[in-house]
Design an enzyme around this catalytic site. Structure first.
Site, short mmCIF file in Angstrom:
data_model
loop_
_atom_site.label_atom_id
_atom_site.label_comp_id
_atom_site.label_asym_id
_atom_site.label_seq_id
_atom_site.Cartn_x
_atom_site.Cartn_y
_atom_site.Cartn_z
CE LYS A 207 -39.41 45.35 -21.49
NZ LYS A 207 -39.42 44.86 -20.35
CE LYS B 126 -32.46 40.48 -15.83
NZ LYS B 126 -33.83 40.57 -14.86
CE LYS C 64 -33.36 47.98 -20.35
NZ LYS C 64 -34.16 48.06 -19.15
P1 TYM Z 1 -35.51 44.99 -13.93
O1 TYM Z 1 -35.45 43.20 -13.46
O2 TYM Z 1 -35.80 45.03 -15.27
O3 TYM Z 1 -34.49 45.75 -13.47
C1 TYM Z 1 -33.68 45.60 -12.49
C2 TYM Z 1 -32.85 47.07 -12.19
O4 TYM Z 1 -31.90 47.10 -12.75
C3 TYM Z 1 -31.88 48.48 -13.45
N1 TYM Z 1 -31.27 48.46 -14.81
C4 TYM Z 1 -30.35 48.98 -15.29
N2 TYM Z 1 -29.50 50.21 -14.57
C5 TYM Z 1 -28.40 50.50 -15.23
N3 TYM Z 1 -28.04 49.87 -16.68
C6 TYM Z 1 -28.87 49.16 -17.20
N4 TYM Z 1 -28.46 48.88 -18.35
C7 TYM Z 1 -29.93 48.52 -16.51
N5 TYM Z 1 -30.96 47.63 -16.86
C8 TYM Z 1 -31.55 47.51 -15.78
C9 TYM Z 1 -33.32 48.99 -13.57
O5 TYM Z 1 -33.46 50.18 -13.71
C10 TYM Z 1 -33.89 48.26 -12.26
O6 TYM Z 1 -33.60 49.24 -11.26
N6 TYM Z 1 -39.57 47.52 -12.78
C11 TYM Z 1 -38.29 46.92 -12.11
C12 TYM Z 1 -38.75 46.06 -11.18
C13 TYM Z 1 -39.59 46.35 -10.11
C14 TYM Z 1 -39.20 47.40 -9.08
C15 TYM Z 1 -40.40 47.37 -8.26
C16 TYM Z 1 -38.21 48.05 -8.92
C17 TYM Z 1 -40.80 45.95 -9.78
N7 TYM Z 1 -41.43 46.64 -8.71
C18 TYM Z 1 -40.39 48.58 -6.95
C19 TYM Z 1 -38.20 49.25 -7.80
C20 TYM Z 1 -39.12 49.50 -7.00
C21 TYM Z 1 -37.12 46.69 -13.13
O7 TYM Z 1 -37.27 47.19 -14.05
O8 TYM Z 1 -36.79 45.33 -12.90
#
Ligand code: TYM
Length: 326
Positions: free
Chosen positions: A111, A195, A192
């Site tokens: 990023k 969004k 991947k």
């Molecule tokens: P975010 O919103 O980017 O993603 C949320 C979750 O979706 C999973 N994910 C996927 N899994 C499979 N295939 C994909 N293409 C894909 N895209 C996204 C991500 O791995 C994630 O589990 N950093 C976190 C948010 C967060 C968090 C935490 C998670 C903040 N604090 C504490 C767990 C524990 C995140 O990436 O959000």
């Protein structure tokens, strides 16, 4: 009872990847573990995004959690920014995390690449995430494979703090489903599903119209062979569709290959579209009911009250261990 926790960012309508990687797993295990599910709105501002409506997105995301089958009686649902102890603890953890460790994070590298003005928050993102997890002594963290490295750094930081100050935190483990650890973009299956993808035709969102979902799947990139066979390297498009199908039906990859032996890609894609649409339609039917109902405010009030108590107690324990004046 073991504890499980995860969070998603309110940066727009979540994708099929978010659903399979995180939410579906929370639903699956909600009877087994004490569960915490939150909206990671503090993480959502690490990368500035024009027109981001956090208030609306947060409510929409909670309605989606509920529509996906997250039971508010079994899960503590809350908003990260409503609990200031996460950021308080994060500072302490930052002072126990190395610059080098954070510099090696894949997400940070990706990023910040080519940018002059990325934020310090993007750099320390994994520390706040570690705080989110270990402040509740979570044992398990369901995430997609892209977040595995962040859960690993949370483990390292928890262990480091425990070694330095005595046992304080539970060391968490990532929970990654065998299929669907990473749902890929339908048009470019080497990256991947995200969004923020520029071409939305490669991304399935949970609130896409069923007909739009069908079209996106039918147009998904495949390969020049005719065989429904799992081979990530040579057949990333078909392997991705197999993963999606496996995650939603609970079938094994082998079973799917046998089911579609001799079928053409059109037939297979139609079957994938059918299961995706059927799962998403159920979610969409329930979504509006939750969005227009009056449960959400109360759920979040309870979530904030409960998690603030838990988090405060842990933060006070941390302060005592370090020896702050109190
Ligand atoms: P975010 O919103 O980017 O993603 C949320 C979750 O979706 C999973 N994910 C996927 N899994 C499979 N295939 C994909 N293409 C894909 N895209 C996204 C991500 O791995 C994630 O589990 N950093 C976190 C948010 C967060 C968090 C935490 C998670 C903040 N604090 C504490 C767990 C524990 C995140 O990436 O959000």
């Amino acid at each position: 009872m073991k504890r499980m926790l995860t969070g998603l960012q309110p940066t727009g309508v979540i994708t099929l990847g978010n659903y399979i990687g995180a939410i579906k797993q929370m639903v699956k295990y909600q009877d087994e573990y004490e569960s915490f599910l939150f909206v990671a709105d503090l993480h959502a501002i690490t990368v500035p995004k024009e027109g981001l409506n956090l208030k609306k997105n947060t409510k929409d995301l909670i309605a989606l959690y509920l529509a996906c089958g997250i039971d508010p009686k079994k899960n503590t649902i809350f908003v990260q920014s409503q609990n200031e102890y996460h950021t308080n603890l994060s500072w302490v953890l930052e002072c126990n995390t190395y610059f080098g460790e954070l510099s090696r994070m894949h997400q940070f590298k990706e990023k910040s690449k080519g940018k002059e003005n990325f934020t310090a928050g993007l750099f320390t993102y994994p520390v706040l995430m570690a705080s989110d997890i270990i402040i509740y002594d979570a044992d398990y963290v369901p995430v997609g494979v892209d977040q595995k490295q962040h859960v690993e750094i949370a483990r390292d930081v928890a262990q480091r703090f425990n070694n330095k100050y005595g046992d304080t935190f539970v060391v968490p483990e990532p929970v990654i489903s065998t299929t669907g650890t990473k749902i890929m973009d339908l048009l470019d299956p080497t990256k991947k599903m995200s969004k923020s993808s520029e071409n939305q035709n490669g991304v399935i969102r949970l609130l896409d119209e069923p007909e739009v979902i069908r079209k996106k799947i039918m147009r998904a990139t495949t390969d020049s062979e005719m065989e429904v066979r799992y081979d990530e390297e040579n057949k990333p498009g078909i392997s991705n569709l197999i993963n999606i199908y496996a995650s939603l039906t609970g079938k094994e990859i082998k079973e799917i290959e046998e089911e579609f032996a001799g079928s053409n890609y059109g037939t297979f894609k139609k079957a994938v579209a059918d299961v995706v649409v059927s799962e998403i339609e159920k979610i969409q039917e329930r979504y509006n009911k939750y969005l227009n109902g009056n449960e959400i405010d109360e759920i979040l009030r309870n979530g904030a009250n409960k998690t603030r108590l838990y988090a405060k107690a842990k933060y006070e324990a941390v302060k005592n261990k370090i020896g702050f004046y109190n």
